[in-house]
Design an enzyme around this catalytic site. Sequence first.
Site, PDB file in Angstrom:
ATOM      1  N   VAL A 149      -3.534 -61.543 -52.321  1.00 34.08           N
ATOM      2  CA  VAL A 149      -1.996 -61.816 -52.137  1.00 34.08           C
ATOM      3  C   VAL A 149      -1.615 -63.317 -52.471  1.00 34.08           C
ATOM      4  CG1 VAL A 149       0.198 -61.763 -50.489  1.00 34.08           C
ATOM      5  CG2 VAL A 149      -2.044 -60.115 -50.134  1.00 34.08           C
ATOM      6  N   CYS A 150      -0.668 -63.521 -53.493  1.00 39.24           N
ATOM      7  CA  CYS A 150      -0.541 -64.709 -53.991  1.00 39.24           C
ATOM      8  C   CYS A 150      -0.066 -65.773 -52.893  1.00 39.24           C
ATOM      9  CB  CYS A 150       0.621 -64.891 -55.098  1.00 39.24           C
ATOM     10  SG  CYS A 150       1.190 -66.205 -55.364  1.00 39.24           S
ATOM     11  N   PHE A 151       0.834 -65.584 -52.162  1.00 32.42           N
ATOM     12  CA  PHE A 151       1.201 -66.562 -51.117  1.00 32.42           C
ATOM     13  C   PHE A 151       0.303 -66.807 -50.107  1.00 32.42           C
ATOM     14  CE2 PHE A 151       5.121 -65.744 -53.270  1.00 32.42           C
ATOM     15  CZ  PHE A 151       6.002 -66.924 -53.503  1.00 32.42           C
TER      16      PHE A 151
END
Length: 278
Positions: A149-151
């Site tokens: 997940v990027c964030f």
Amino acid sequence: MNKEVWRFIDSGNGSPSFNMALDEALLEWHSEGKIPPVIRFYGWDPATLSVGYFQKVEKEIDMDAVKAYQLGFVRRPTGGRGVLHEHELTYSVIVSEDHPEMPKSVTEAYRVISEGILKGFQHLGLETYFAVPKTDEEREALKNPRSSVCFDAPSWYELVVEGRKVAGSAQTRQKGVILQHGSILLDLDEDKLFSLFKYSNERVKERMKKAFKSKAVAINAISPRRITIEEAKEAFYKGFAEGLNIDLEPYQLTDEELAYVQKIAKERYESDEWNFKR
């Protein structure tokens, strides 16, 4: 002294394939000297999960969940991890690697470009700063992100409000041109986001989700008043102009340019070979 004039394109809400194709076309046109540097704002219709260039879809993404939520799906030409593009302002910056204001290192160029985003948050009345990893341990952690997940993963010069990440960006360099694009979250549905990825078990998923909440946040979760997409556009338009010390000149694509973008969209970003290739 006259400021350099960059193009500004607000292309509105586009399909996942169109959005990625337009970024690619702008990079190409800039590399050929046809257009000056560009700042672009855009949104997504439908809401979309994008994955980084190097991600393994089969291993990391729950495509049944993507379909169940009727989300779009696309692989970005940039690295990084999965991003749910829903309640956000997406931006891209296209500028030559040898631009006099662009440092040679990816990290330093990221900081210079992100100055525009920093100023944008300040225009919205949010105290924002760059977080820089201080210890060897923190630096090592950046090289080995645990999550898809990027964030969830901080990076060098992360933009932080109240200790939490507020914008996720990714960069690629091709044909002598930097393309940096990223998400500025207005709102975030964490349950939806976390249902789109595969985990070894439910316990791991819950642990990741809990850690994520302590590290990432959307603007409207911390702003004392609700920020609309239009307000965000205005703030970040001003922010980029100030942060990069440029004048922005609005531009609309010609029919011919649009047709070229649609061709790239169809041939690359709508093809399973591109989107699922790894």
